[in-house]
Design a protein around this motif. Sequence first.
Motif, PDB file in Angstrom:
ATOM      1  N   GLY A   3       0.952  -1.020   0.139  1.00 22.60           N
ATOM      2  CA  GLY A   3       0.149  -0.122  -0.238  1.00 22.60           C
ATOM      3  C   GLY A   3       0.856   1.241  -0.401  1.00 22.60           C
ATOM      4  O   GLY A   3       1.695   1.446   0.862  1.00 22.60           O
ATOM      5  N   PHE A   4       0.454   1.689  -1.223  1.00 24.94           N
ATOM      6  CA  PHE A   4       1.313   3.099  -1.100  1.00 24.94           C
ATOM      7  C   PHE A   4       0.809   4.195  -0.377  1.00 24.94           C
ATOM      8  O   PHE A   4      -0.437   5.070  -0.750  1.00 24.94           O
ATOM      9  CB  PHE A   4       1.907   3.360  -2.907  1.00 24.94           C
ATOM     10  N   GLN A   5       1.430   5.305   0.155  1.00 28.07           N
ATOM     11  CA  GLN A   5       1.633   6.646   0.027  1.00 28.07           C
ATOM     12  C   GLN A   5       2.426   8.015  -0.853  1.00 28.07           C
ATOM     13  O   GLN A   5       3.284   7.208  -0.620  1.00 28.07           O
ATOM     14  CB  GLN A   5       0.968   7.132   1.128  1.00 28.07           C
ATOM     15  N   GLU A   6       1.767   8.813  -1.304  1.00 26.22           N
ATOM     16  CA  GLU A   6       2.166   9.912  -1.681  1.00 26.22           C
ATOM     17  C   GLU A   6       2.846   9.180  -3.149  1.00 26.22           C
ATOM     18  O   GLU A   6       4.186   9.276  -3.440  1.00 26.22           O
ATOM     19  CB  GLU A   6       3.448  10.809  -1.029  1.00 26.22           C
ATOM     20  N   GLN A   7       2.167   8.485  -4.046  1.00 23.87           N
ATOM     21  CA  GLN A   7       2.679   7.882  -5.554  1.00 23.87           C
ATOM     22  C   GLN A   7       2.651   8.690  -6.385  1.00 23.87           C
ATOM     23  O   GLN A   7       3.366   8.212  -7.404  1.00 23.87           O
ATOM     24  CB  GLN A   7       1.777   6.283  -5.248  1.00 23.87           C
TER      25      GLN A   7
END
Length: 316
Positions: A73-77
Amino acid sequence: MNRSIITIQAFTIAVFSIISCQSVKHGKTNKHANVRVMTFNLWHGGDAVKLPRDTTIKYQLEAIRRANADVVGFQEQTTNQSNNQSRAKLLADSLGWDCHIIDGSRAVISKYDFRPVDTTTVSQAVLLQLPDGRYIVFGVMHLMYTPYEPYDIADRKLLSTEEAEASARETRLHQVQGMLDEVAAYSDYPTVLVGDFNEPSCLDWTEEAIRNRGDTLLPFAVNWPATALLIEKGFKDVYRDMYPDVKQRPGYTWTSVEGLWRTPEIHDRIDLIYVSKNRFKVIEAQVVGEPSPMTNVVIETWPSDHRAVVAELEIR
């Protein structure tokens, strides 16, 4: 060898082959269903690292491979420095994985098949099928980053437990509730929720933990509401489940870049993995990042201001 024995052996092989093919077809195995999940803030897609783009991508891929993750799970992608191109999609394509883009910040990539959960808006979670045929729900959160209450406590802008908790409730609690509402229809499935919470774990700011921490800039305990709500709703913090002693294993993920945002820095564990309490056994939980006493999986050139977290889970 006589013909009757040959016939029996041939029949046995044929039956075994049929059973084996059916098992593969329906995804049934006798192995435990283990999955390795990862949460990873890419820091504006990696562009904020100020390295050549190909170099950043190389180390992002190395982090995922070294963590041996099955789903991330990515953030700031994304970042406007790369015309808002999805770095998650690029990494997924490089790995030969599937990608689900939630929004400009969040995305899921996985080596396993999945479909977005049903919702009237863009799905914040996917239904992931494991090799043995079982399913889990996997959701990604990126909670509001400002105001960041640990800094406000250190700067004496927040002077009490009550003020800090009220600020955090107003800032982020609706985002957590929105995720819980979305996955509620899938409550029969084991659920994993990962993300950059931009808020510490309530388990790390108990009266005992703050006393043991001994930081004069942090004079009081806080029952951080985002994580407290998840615990109330039947989730557990996988890192703290694996390492309950906060003093011995603080597991800080914020920040890997000393002095960038504040001096002295206020370190905390804000990149978190939560799972359905009674549906998973935590086999392993590791921090991924730069060479540091906090890091278990070391990437020599670390491409983010957050450390990542990976956990191996056994489905019960």
